[in-house]
Design an enzyme around this catalytic site. Structure first.
Site, PDB file in Angstrom:
ATOM      1  N   ASN A  56       0.867  -1.178   0.000  1.00 26.88           N
ATOM      2  CA  ASN A  56       0.000   0.000   0.000  1.00 26.88           C
ATOM      3  C   ASN A  56       0.904   1.229   0.000  1.00 26.88           C
ATOM      4  O   ASN A  56       1.455   1.589   1.035  1.00 26.88           O
ATOM      5  CB  ASN A  56      -0.906  -0.021   1.246  1.00 26.88           C
ATOM      6  CG  ASN A  56      -1.750   1.237   1.344  1.00 26.88           C
ATOM      7  OD1 ASN A  56      -1.847   2.009   0.393  1.00 26.88           O
ATOM      8  ND2 ASN A  56      -2.379   1.439   2.500  1.00 26.88           N
ATOM      9  N   LYS A  91       0.035   4.221  -0.432  1.00 22.23           N
ATOM     10  CA  LYS A  91      -0.664   5.431   0.056  1.00 22.23           C
ATOM     11  C   LYS A  91      -0.403   6.593  -0.904  1.00 22.23           C
ATOM     12  O   LYS A  91      -0.323   6.369  -2.117  1.00 22.23           O
ATOM     13  CB  LYS A  91      -0.231   5.745   1.485  1.00 22.23           C
ATOM     14  CG  LYS A  91      -0.390   4.527   2.409  1.00 22.23           C
ATOM     15  CD  LYS A  91      -0.213   4.826   3.850  1.00 22.23           C
ATOM     16  CE  LYS A  91      -0.394   3.542   4.650  1.00 22.23           C
ATOM     17  NZ  LYS A  91      -0.373   3.753   6.079  1.00 22.23           N
ATOM     18  N   HIS A 151      -9.847   1.716   4.405  1.00 20.10           N
ATOM     19  CA  HIS A 151      -8.615   1.893   5.177  1.00 20.10           C
ATOM     20  C   HIS A 151      -8.862   2.900   6.295  1.00 20.10           C
ATOM     21  O   HIS A 151      -9.635   3.848   6.123  1.00 20.10           O
ATOM     22  CB  HIS A 151      -7.490   2.367   4.250  1.00 20.10           C
ATOM     23  CG  HIS A 151      -6.146   2.336   4.900  1.00 20.10           C
ATOM     24  ND1 HIS A 151      -5.735   3.303   5.782  1.00 20.10           N
ATOM     25  CD2 HIS A 151      -5.137   1.432   4.832  1.00 20.10           C
ATOM     26  CE1 HIS A 151      -4.516   2.997   6.220  1.00 20.10           C
ATOM     27  NE2 HIS A 151      -4.136   1.862   5.654  1.00 20.10           N
ATOM     28  N   GLU A 178      -7.236   5.297   7.307  1.00 17.80           N
ATOM     29  CA  GLU A 178      -6.961   6.692   6.939  1.00 17.80           C
ATOM     30  C   GLU A 178      -8.132   7.300   6.171  1.00 17.80           C
ATOM     31  O   GLU A 178      -8.392   8.494   6.265  1.00 17.80           O
ATOM     32  CB  GLU A 178      -5.643   6.772   6.141  1.00 17.80           C
ATOM     33  CG  GLU A 178      -4.440   6.585   7.076  1.00 17.80           C
ATOM     34  CD  GLU A 178      -3.223   5.952   6.440  1.00 17.80           C
ATOM     35  OE1 GLU A 178      -3.156   5.858   5.202  1.00 17.80           O
ATOM     36  OE2 GLU A 178      -2.327   5.524   7.203  1.00 17.80           O
ATOM     37  N   GLU A 229      -6.025  -4.292  10.679  1.00 17.70           N
ATOM     38  CA  GLU A 229      -5.031  -3.238  10.850  1.00 17.70           C
ATOM     39  C   GLU A 229      -5.372  -2.407  12.075  1.00 17.70           C
ATOM     40  O   GLU A 229      -6.169  -1.451  11.982  1.00 17.70           O
ATOM     41  CB  GLU A 229      -5.018  -2.318   9.618  1.00 17.70           C
ATOM     42  CG  GLU A 229      -4.582  -2.986   8.343  1.00 17.70           C
ATOM     43  CD  GLU A 229      -3.934  -1.994   7.390  1.00 17.70           C
ATOM     44  OE1 GLU A 229      -2.780  -2.199   7.038  1.00 17.70           O
ATOM     45  OE2 GLU A 229      -4.586  -0.994   7.040  1.00 17.70           O
ATOM     46  N   GLY A 236       1.775   2.927  10.729  1.00 17.04           N
ATOM     47  CA  GLY A 236       2.730   4.021  10.543  1.00 17.04           C
ATOM     48  C   GLY A 236       3.358   4.516  11.830  1.00 17.04           C
ATOM     49  O   GLY A 236       3.989   5.562  11.863  1.00 17.04           O
ATOM     50  N   SER A 254       2.735  -1.371  10.575  1.00 19.39           N
ATOM     51  CA  SER A 254       4.170  -1.362  10.901  1.00 19.39           C
ATOM     52  C   SER A 254       4.861  -2.698  10.624  1.00 19.39           C
ATOM     53  O   SER A 254       5.758  -3.108  11.366  1.00 19.39           O
ATOM     54  CB  SER A 254       4.403  -0.925  12.348  1.00 19.39           C
ATOM     55  OG  SER A 254       3.986   0.419  12.523  1.00 19.39           O
TER      56      SER A 254
HETATM   57  P1  PGA Z   1       2.357   0.819   7.646  1.00 18.74           P
HETATM   58  O1  PGA Z   1       0.951   0.978   6.920  1.00 18.74           O
HETATM   59  O2  PGA Z   1       2.952  -0.486   7.228  1.00 18.74           O
HETATM   60  O3  PGA Z   1       3.155   1.995   7.188  1.00 18.74           O
HETATM   61  O4  PGA Z   1       2.081   0.853   9.132  1.00 18.74           O
HETATM   62  C1  PGA Z   1       0.105  -0.127   6.742  1.00 18.74           C
HETATM   63  C2  PGA Z   1      -1.203   0.323   6.151  1.00 18.74           C
HETATM   64  O5  PGA Z   1      -1.716   1.364   6.571  1.00 18.74           O
HETATM   65  O6  PGA Z   1      -1.776  -0.332   5.250  1.00 18.74           O
END
Ligand code: PGA
Length: 251
Positions: free
Chosen positions: A13, A15, A100, A102, A170, A176, A212
């Site tokens: 991903n 983003k 997601h 976000e 998640e 993140g 992460s």
């Molecule tokens: P990350 O993001 O690996 O940077 O924590 C994962 C995600 O949000 O899909």
């Protein structure tokens, strides 16, 4: 019916990262590696890079996915700024990330809206990667299972089947942040999600973990029962690191 969880699904991903120049660099370097069929690999770049990435991997086993689709029509309409599931399919996508955290946070996406997006994805024959996860507050309050259960109940449409949905667990507090959920926490939630989908649909789709994920923790997470793969954010931006994560999953 149980899904074949043996073939791991590793999803990148990106983003809102990369321009044409940096994406070209990624695909050039990533393509230098031999990618076998041991795992299913999906790259989810921003919409502006879907065509570039798809064209580069047309004759390979690597699939392309989008990060979102319109809730309002599967095909077309007066929805400025939206991209329909059919448009994604038209450009070569086979997957789309939906819900997601976000998007839930910055675009106030509700489970009802997410359900419409999944229905539209299914209409366009896309596999929906549906993200669910609790906030730190919900975890500390002890309501996290209820939150996940409601997210599934309110967002999974009856069009779902064992191949057209993937659930990504998640935990919001692990995205993140560099703070991964513990092995016990992941195991507990994946087992819970597996039971929930089994009782709701009589099948259990692939359930992957995200939050992460990095080179250090990928193996331990993949070793957990009911973990069918990984949704990788930050660590998927570097072709060498992402490739090493795939190699770990291939073991
Ligand atoms: P990350 O993001 O690996 O940077 O924590 C994962 C995600 O949000 O899909």
């Amino acid at each position: 019916m149980l899904n074949n969880h043996n073939k791991k699904l590793i999803i990148a991903n990106w983003k809102m990262h990369k321009l044409i120049s940096t994406a070209e660099k990624f695909v050039t370097n990533f393509s230098k590696h031999e990618i076998s069929n041991v795992c299913d690999i999906v790259l989810c770049p921003p919409a502006t890079l879907l065509q570039l990435v798809n064209e580069k991997f047309l004759n390979s086993s690597i699939k392309v996915g989008a990060q979102d689709c319109s809730a309002f029509s599967a095909i077309e309409g007066a929805f400025t700024g939206d991209i329909s599931a059919e448009m994604l399919s038209d450009i070569g996508c086979e997957y789309v990330i939906i819900g997601h955290s976000e998007r839930r946070k910055y675009h106030q996406e509700s489970n009802a809206l997410i359900k419409n997006k999944i229905i539209n994805a299914h209409q366009a024959n896309l596999t929906a990667i549906i993200c669910v996860g609790e906030t730190l507050q919900q975890r500390e309050e002890g309501s996290y299972k209820q939150v996940i259960s409601s997210a599934l109940a309110d967002s999974l449409p009856s069009t779902s089947n064992i191949t057209n949905i993937v659930i990504a667990y998640e935990p919001v507090w692990a995205i993140g942040t560099g703070r991964t959920a513990t092995i016990e926490q992941i195991e507990e939630m994946h087992q819970f999600l597996s039971k929930e989908t089994l009782s709701r649909f009589a099948f259990s789709p692939k359930i992957i973990y995200g939050g992460s994920v990095n080179l250090e923790n990928a193996q331990a997470i993949l070793d957990i029962s009911n973990v069918s793969g990984l949704l990788v954010g930050g660590a998927s931006l570097d072709p060498e690191i992402f490739h090493k994560i795939i190699k770990i999953a291939e073991r």
